[in-house]
Design a protein around this motif. Structure first.
Motif, PDB file in Angstrom:
ATOM      1  N   ARG A 202      48.469 -56.297 -66.859  1.00  0.00           N
ATOM      2  CA  ARG A 202      49.385 -56.812 -67.885  1.00  0.00           C
ATOM      3  C   ARG A 202      50.802 -57.003 -67.340  1.00  0.00           C
ATOM      4  O   ARG A 202      51.488 -57.978 -67.687  1.00  0.00           O
ATOM      5  CB  ARG A 202      49.400 -55.867 -69.091  1.00  0.00           C
ATOM      6  CG  ARG A 202      48.113 -55.917 -69.907  1.00  0.00           C
ATOM      7  CD  ARG A 202      48.371 -55.476 -71.349  1.00  0.00           C
ATOM      8  NE  ARG A 202      47.171 -55.684 -72.146  1.00  0.00           N
ATOM      9  CZ  ARG A 202      46.277 -54.737 -72.405  1.00  0.00           C
ATOM     10  NH1 ARG A 202      46.443 -53.518 -71.921  1.00  0.00           N
ATOM     11  NH2 ARG A 202      45.216 -54.991 -73.143  1.00  0.00           N
ATOM     12  N   GLU A 203      51.245 -56.087 -66.493  1.00  0.00           N
ATOM     13  CA  GLU A 203      52.603 -56.174 -65.946  1.00  0.00           C
ATOM     14  C   GLU A 203      52.804 -57.432 -65.109  1.00  0.00           C
ATOM     15  O   GLU A 203      53.889 -58.029 -65.113  1.00  0.00           O
ATOM     16  CB  GLU A 203      52.894 -54.944 -65.087  1.00  0.00           C
ATOM     17  CG  GLU A 203      53.118 -53.663 -65.863  1.00  0.00           C
ATOM     18  CD  GLU A 203      53.186 -52.444 -64.948  1.00  0.00           C
ATOM     19  OE1 GLU A 203      53.153 -52.642 -63.701  1.00  0.00           O
ATOM     20  OE2 GLU A 203      53.251 -51.311 -65.460  1.00  0.00           O
ATOM     21  N   HIS A 204      51.758 -57.840 -64.372  1.00  0.00           N
ATOM     22  CA  HIS A 204      51.919 -58.911 -63.385  1.00  0.00           C
ATOM     23  C   HIS A 204      51.243 -60.217 -63.796  1.00  0.00           C
ATOM     24  O   HIS A 204      51.216 -61.166 -63.005  1.00  0.00           O
ATOM     25  CB  HIS A 204      51.367 -58.439 -62.037  1.00  0.00           C
ATOM     26  CG  HIS A 204      52.090 -57.255 -61.468  1.00  0.00           C
ATOM     27  ND1 HIS A 204      53.301 -57.355 -60.835  1.00  0.00           N
ATOM     28  CD2 HIS A 204      51.784 -55.931 -61.477  1.00  0.00           C
ATOM     29  CE1 HIS A 204      53.709 -56.159 -60.454  1.00  0.00           C
ATOM     30  NE2 HIS A 204      52.805 -55.271 -60.834  1.00  0.00           N
ATOM     31  N   PHE A 205      50.731 -60.297 -65.008  1.00  0.00           N
ATOM     32  CA  PHE A 205      49.977 -61.479 -65.426  1.00  0.00           C
ATOM     33  C   PHE A 205      50.848 -62.739 -65.420  1.00  0.00           C
ATOM     34  O   PHE A 205      51.984 -62.737 -65.910  1.00  0.00           O
ATOM     35  CB  PHE A 205      49.406 -61.267 -66.832  1.00  0.00           C
ATOM     36  CG  PHE A 205      48.607 -62.438 -67.321  1.00  0.00           C
ATOM     37  CD1 PHE A 205      47.273 -62.586 -66.955  1.00  0.00           C
ATOM     38  CD2 PHE A 205      49.190 -63.405 -68.126  1.00  0.00           C
ATOM     39  CE1 PHE A 205      46.537 -63.683 -67.393  1.00  0.00           C
ATOM     40  CE2 PHE A 205      48.461 -64.496 -68.574  1.00  0.00           C
ATOM     41  CZ  PHE A 205      47.127 -64.640 -68.208  1.00  0.00           C
ATOM     42  N   ARG A 206      50.273 -63.807 -64.862  1.00  0.00           N
ATOM     43  CA  ARG A 206      50.912 -65.123 -64.867  1.00  0.00           C
ATOM     44  C   ARG A 206      50.024 -66.083 -65.659  1.00  0.00           C
ATOM     45  O   ARG A 206      48.845 -66.235 -65.334  1.00  0.00           O
ATOM     46  CB  ARG A 206      51.072 -65.657 -63.443  1.00  0.00           C
ATOM     47  CG  ARG A 206      51.899 -64.784 -62.518  1.00  0.00           C
ATOM     48  CD  ARG A 206      51.906 -65.398 -61.124  1.00  0.00           C
ATOM     49  NE  ARG A 206      52.583 -64.554 -60.147  1.00  0.00           N
ATOM     50  CZ  ARG A 206      52.623 -64.819 -58.845  1.00  0.00           C
ATOM     51  NH1 ARG A 206      52.008 -65.914 -58.375  1.00  0.00           N
ATOM     52  NH2 ARG A 206      53.254 -64.015 -58.020  1.00  0.00           N
ATOM     53  N   PRO A 207      50.555 -66.747 -66.667  1.00  0.00           N
ATOM     54  CA  PRO A 207      49.735 -67.687 -67.436  1.00  0.00           C
ATOM     55  C   PRO A 207      49.164 -68.787 -66.546  1.00  0.00           C
ATOM     56  O   PRO A 207      49.760 -69.188 -65.549  1.00  0.00           O
ATOM     57  CB  PRO A 207      50.729 -68.265 -68.456  1.00  0.00           C
ATOM     58  CG  PRO A 207      51.817 -67.231 -68.552  1.00  0.00           C
ATOM     59  CD  PRO A 207      51.919 -66.631 -67.175  1.00  0.00           C
ATOM     60  N   SER A 208      47.988 -69.264 -66.919  1.00  0.00           N
ATOM     61  CA  SER A 208      47.312 -70.307 -66.157  1.00  0.00           C
ATOM     62  C   SER A 208      46.758 -71.352 -67.122  1.00  0.00           C
ATOM     63  O   SER A 208      46.840 -71.203 -68.351  1.00  0.00           O
ATOM     64  CB  SER A 208      46.159 -69.710 -65.342  1.00  0.00           C
ATOM     65  OG  SER A 208      45.129 -69.264 -66.221  1.00  0.00           O
ATOM     66  N   GLU A 209      46.163 -72.385 -66.549  1.00  0.00           N
ATOM     67  CA  GLU A 209      45.536 -73.410 -67.380  1.00  0.00           C
ATOM     68  C   GLU A 209      44.395 -72.826 -68.199  1.00  0.00           C
ATOM     69  O   GLU A 209      44.151 -73.242 -69.343  1.00  0.00           O
ATOM     70  CB  GLU A 209      45.016 -74.543 -66.498  1.00  0.00           C
ATOM     71  CG  GLU A 209      44.476 -75.724 -67.278  1.00  0.00           C
ATOM     72  CD  GLU A 209      44.103 -76.880 -66.374  1.00  0.00           C
ATOM     73  OE1 GLU A 209      43.308 -77.739 -66.814  1.00  0.00           O
ATOM     74  OE2 GLU A 209      44.599 -76.945 -65.236  1.00  0.00           O
ATOM     75  N   LEU A 211      44.156 -69.500 -69.178  1.00  0.00           N
ATOM     76  CA  LEU A 211      44.494 -68.356 -70.018  1.00  0.00           C
ATOM     77  C   LEU A 211      46.010 -68.226 -70.154  1.00  0.00           C
ATOM     78  O   LEU A 211      46.722 -68.139 -69.159  1.00  0.00           O
ATOM     79  CB  LEU A 211      43.920 -67.083 -69.392  1.00  0.00           C
ATOM     80  CG  LEU A 211      43.904 -65.815 -70.222  1.00  0.00           C
ATOM     81  CD1 LEU A 211      42.989 -65.976 -71.431  1.00  0.00           C
ATOM     82  CD2 LEU A 211      43.437 -64.630 -69.375  1.00  0.00           C
ATOM     83  N   ALA A 212      46.498 -68.188 -71.412  1.00  0.00           N
ATOM     84  CA  ALA A 212      47.937 -68.098 -71.659  1.00  0.00           C
ATOM     85  C   ALA A 212      48.435 -66.663 -71.672  1.00  0.00           C
ATOM     86  O   ALA A 212      49.590 -66.399 -71.326  1.00  0.00           O
ATOM     87  CB  ALA A 212      48.277 -68.766 -72.991  1.00  0.00           C
ATOM     88  N   GLU A 213      47.601 -65.716 -72.074  1.00  0.00           N
ATOM     89  CA  GLU A 213      47.993 -64.322 -72.189  1.00  0.00           C
ATOM     90  C   GLU A 213      46.924 -63.436 -71.567  1.00  0.00           C
ATOM     91  O   GLU A 213      45.763 -63.839 -71.466  1.00  0.00           O
ATOM     92  CB  GLU A 213      48.186 -63.943 -73.661  1.00  0.00           C
ATOM     93  CG  GLU A 213      49.293 -64.716 -74.360  1.00  0.00           C
ATOM     94  CD  GLU A 213      49.418 -64.326 -75.817  1.00  0.00           C
ATOM     95  OE1 GLU A 213      48.509 -63.622 -76.323  1.00  0.00           O
ATOM     96  OE2 GLU A 213      50.406 -64.718 -76.449  1.00  0.00           O
ATOM     97  N   PRO A 214      47.263 -62.213 -71.170  1.00  0.00           N
ATOM     98  CA  PRO A 214      46.262 -61.320 -70.578  1.00  0.00           C
ATOM     99  C   PRO A 214      45.078 -61.102 -71.516  1.00  0.00           C
ATOM    100  O   PRO A 214      45.235 -61.051 -72.740  1.00  0.00           O
ATOM    101  CB  PRO A 214      47.035 -60.011 -70.362  1.00  0.00           C
ATOM    102  CG  PRO A 214      48.468 -60.407 -70.327  1.00  0.00           C
ATOM    103  CD  PRO A 214      48.605 -61.580 -71.241  1.00  0.00           C
ATOM    104  N   TYR A 215      43.906 -60.969 -70.912  1.00  0.00           N
ATOM    105  CA  TYR A 215      42.696 -60.686 -71.683  1.00  0.00           C
ATOM    106  C   TYR A 215      41.920 -59.605 -70.945  1.00  0.00           C
ATOM    107  O   TYR A 215      41.492 -59.794 -69.806  1.00  0.00           O
ATOM    108  CB  TYR A 215      41.828 -61.939 -71.832  1.00  0.00           C
ATOM    109  CG  TYR A 215      40.721 -61.771 -72.852  1.00  0.00           C
ATOM    110  CD1 TYR A 215      40.945 -62.048 -74.194  1.00  0.00           C
ATOM    111  CD2 TYR A 215      39.452 -61.336 -72.475  1.00  0.00           C
ATOM    112  CE1 TYR A 215      39.938 -61.898 -75.144  1.00  0.00           C
ATOM    113  CE2 TYR A 215      38.437 -61.174 -73.404  1.00  0.00           C
ATOM    114  CZ  TYR A 215      38.690 -61.468 -74.740  1.00  0.00           C
ATOM    115  OH  TYR A 215      37.692 -61.316 -75.672  1.00  0.00           O
TER     116      TYR A 215
END
Length: 332
Positions: A202-209, A211-215
């Motif tokens: 969660r701390e390092h998550f970067r949005p991608s095409e 996924l917008a938020e951590p899952y």
């Protein structure tokens, strides 16, 4: 919304049973999961294990997909260093073309086997080192944006094959965060780093095409039954069988009585084995619901992927049904 539930089906071969029995059981389990409101069923790639029949993971996914209607099916996971990314893209492009909107692809970097089998798979010790690059190469094939000029995966499905990173350490958490992919932690058998791995993700998550938020998905073991005694007995039988399987890897075919297994599980080495299944819900539906809800809340899980381990398929299906019903009831 009720807690999202999915299933990890280990496609186990019961003592005296056959691989064909296992495949029939997997179909029945997936059909029960579909009826009971589960989101997906995943199958894991293992090799050279006489009690697990899911070695040809994509073939099993296709077999079960043809006998279910709507539930998502996928790999939890494909051990990517065992394979060419192009071959996996072709397999899962084929599955998504045949069963659109129903196919997942979870990826791990472990061999799913022992050292000798690893070499028989034409894998060397350095294969895992290129896992991040292999994930990107595979993703490129699946999206039609190949990283290898002049090479495309055929067929490439019109729909999306979502990728998931599987792990039991901080490495997978960091990679999933960097790539902006969902993260599934194997806490059903490797619980130790769960909470820290989820924090790192969660701390390092970067949005991608994709996924917008951590899952976050997390694994847990379940034995649900109509009486607590039945559930506890199912757990005892299943975990003794698991202990026998692991002990026999180094002890040949020596027989062990239940008493000997229980005595071993009370030793320091045995307790270490027992701690691997730390996250286990057992009992009546309300017991299981309370345990799973607390477990999910402790890490803020978006979804739990459950391994129902009862040895008898009827008990396993009943566990699936009871758990699905009790979680669904919380939506009211």
């Amino acid at each position: 919304m009720p807690l999202a539930l999915s299933i990890l089906d280990l496609a186990s071969i019961a003592p005296g049973g056959t691989a064909r029995d296992s495949f029939d059981n997997s179909v029945a389990l997936a059909q029960a999961a579909e009826r009971s409101g589960y989101r997906r069923v995943w199958y894991a790639e293992h090799h050279n294990m006489g009690s697990i029949a899911s070695s040809a993971t994509s073939v099993l996914i296709g077999h079960v997909a043809g006998q279910t209607e709507s539930i998502r099916l996928g790999a939890g996971g494909i051990m990517l260093p065992n394979h060419s990314p192009l071959v996996i893209a072709e397999q899962f492009g084929t599955l998504e073309t045949l069963y659109p909107g129903r196919i997942d692809l979870g990826l791990g970097r472990a061999p799913g086997s022992d050292q000798k089998t690893m070499f028989a798979l034409r894998r060397d010790h350095s294969s895992a080192d290129t896992f991040p690059q292999d994930v990107l190469e595979l993703q490129g094939y699946l999206t039609g944006d190949s990283r290898i000029p002049g090479v495309q995966a055929v067929p490439r499905a019109e729909g999306v094959v979502p990728l998931y990173i599987l792990g039991s350490s901080l490495f997978g958490a960091q990679l999933a965060a960097q790539l902006g992919l969902p993260y599934a932690f194997a806490s059903h058998f490797a619980p130790d780093a769960l909470h820290r791995a989820v924090e790192v993700y969660r701390e390092h998550f970067r949005p991608s095409e994709q996924l917008a938020e951590p899952y976050v998905m997390a694994g847990a073991n379940v034995f649900a039954a109509d009486t607590y005694e039945d559930a506890a007995q199912q757990r005892a039988v299943a975990y003794r069988a698991r202990a026998r399987m692991m002990i026999r890897r180094g002890a040949g075919d020596l027989p062990f009585t239940d008493e000997e297994i229980d005595a071993f599980l009370a030793t320091p080495n045995g307790r270490h084995l027992s701690e691997m299944t730390k996250y286990t819900a057992v009992g009546l539906p309300e017991d299981v619901r309370a345990y799973l809800t607390e477990f999910a809340d402790s890490i803020g899980a978006d979804e739990l992927i459950l391994a129902h381990h009862a040895t008898d398929i009827a008990d396993r299906i009943r566990s699936v049904e009871l758990t699905g019903a009790t979680i669904a009831a919380t939506a009211g």
